[in-house]
Scaffold this active site. Structure first.
Site, short mmCIF file in Angstrom:
data_model
loop_
_atom_site.label_atom_id
_atom_site.label_comp_id
_atom_site.label_asym_id
_atom_site.label_seq_id
_atom_site.Cartn_x
_atom_site.Cartn_y
_atom_site.Cartn_z
N PRO A 145 0.77 -1.22 0.00
CA PRO A 145 0.00 0.00 0.00
C PRO A 145 0.80 1.27 0.00
O PRO A 145 1.53 1.57 0.94
CB PRO A 145 -0.71 -0.08 1.33
CG PRO A 145 0.24 -0.83 2.22
CD PRO A 145 1.26 -1.45 1.35
N GLU A 146 0.65 2.07 -1.00
CA GLU A 146 1.02 3.47 -0.91
C GLU A 146 -0.30 4.24 -0.85
O GLU A 146 -1.36 3.64 -0.76
CB GLU A 146 1.88 3.89 -2.11
CG GLU A 146 3.18 3.08 -2.21
CD GLU A 146 4.09 3.53 -3.32
OE1 GLU A 146 4.09 4.73 -3.64
OE2 GLU A 146 4.80 2.69 -3.89
#
Length: 275
Positions: A2-3
């Site tokens: 996840p960014e």
DNA sequence: CCTTGAACCTGCGGGC
DNA sequence: TGCCCGCAGGTTCAAG
């Protein structure tokens, strides 16, 4: 997984199903993530309404009825799945909540770099995870002037700096490389050498690439799926990330995408297009 | 202060 | 087939 774009995608998915619902039961299956789960978490969640789900940087923030916030960080390999009926039993299904309408949400995280915490709303901004975070890259206060000032007395190269959550919060390894490519700036450029004009361009490309990725449902690499099980597809739009040896999409056959290591992370770029 | 490198942990794919 | 290596979206802590 996840960014910022992936976390935003997760938040949007959770909102549809969980906002307004009451937590009927919660289970902590494996408490030893990066941060140990808070003591008695399951009991404290029971009966609370999920009033609003928000995002700050890469953190999911579930605002609850008793003035508390359930904070979730997905680490490197975390994902949230949604479903109805039987509760998932998988080896990496560390945390599950079930709502009064029969839906469940499950945090899976094989590498266990993620974290869950429960905090009073009043203490949210001073929480160790959130205190000291830089501006949201999609907000107005992240602009060329601010970036230029923030980079002025930094010593190292720009790419690791873009991933420094104190400078600007939410950019990770994928989108740092992608934004630099779009701005024609080499990941190796010393921070202090970026002109105001270049900083403005870089701010523009950071915002553009993050917005485009959110629009595409994020990037589905090894682990990331959206809570509804759909895949994001921004990975098909990577210009440089994980494209080592491919022809540069801008100058075509004239140069190939290089991979270098900076601050222990892979950076991808075109030596010809990025200066 | 600032920067880099190692550590945390599991899984997967490639080379032999 | 199996083993060993390198690699993976993040953060934090120690050391320089």
């Amino acid at each position: 997984m996840p960014e910022l774009p992936e976390v935003e995608t997760v938040v949007q998915g959770l909102r549809k199903v969980l906002e307004g619902a009451v937590i009927e039961q919660a289970w902590v299956r494996r408490p030893d993530l990066r941060l140990p789960f808070p003591k008695g978490l399951a009991g404290k969640l029971k009966g609370q309404t999920i009033e609003r789900i928000a995002r700050r940087a890469k953190y999911v923030l579930c605002h609850l009825s008793k003035g508390q916030v359930l904070l979730i960080h997905l680490g490197m390999s975390g994902r949230v799945k949604l479903g109805k009926g039987a509760i998932p039993e998988g080896k990496h299904a560390h945390f599950v909540i079930r709502t009064d309408d029969g839906n469940w949400a499950c945090l899976e995280d094989p590498r266990r770099f993620g974290a869950v915490d429960l905090i009073d709303q009043a203490l949210l901004s001073s929480h160790p995870f959130l205190a000291g975070l830089g501006p949201e890259p999609l907000e107005k206060d992240f602009d060329g002037k601010m970036l230029h000032k923030g980079l002025a007395r930094r010593k190292g190269p720009i790419k690791p700096a873009l991933m420094d959550q104190k400078l600007v919060a939410g950019i990770g390894n994928i989108y740092a490389s992608e934004a630099l490519f779009r701005a024609f700036i080499s990941p190796l450029r010393p921070c202090s050498s970026l002109t105001l004009t270049e900083c403005k361009a870089l701010v523009r490309t950071v915002k553009d690439v993050l917005a485009a990725a959110i629009e595409s449902g994020g990037s589905s690499l090894r682990d990331h799926v959206r809570p509804d099980g759909e895949l994001g597809y921004f990975q098909h739009h990577f210009a440089v990330y994980a494209q080592e040896g491919e022809a540069c999409p801008r100058c075509r056959a004239k140069a190939r995408i290089l991979r270098i290591v900076q601050a222990g992370r892979s950076s991808f770029y075109c030596k010809r297009c990025q200066r």
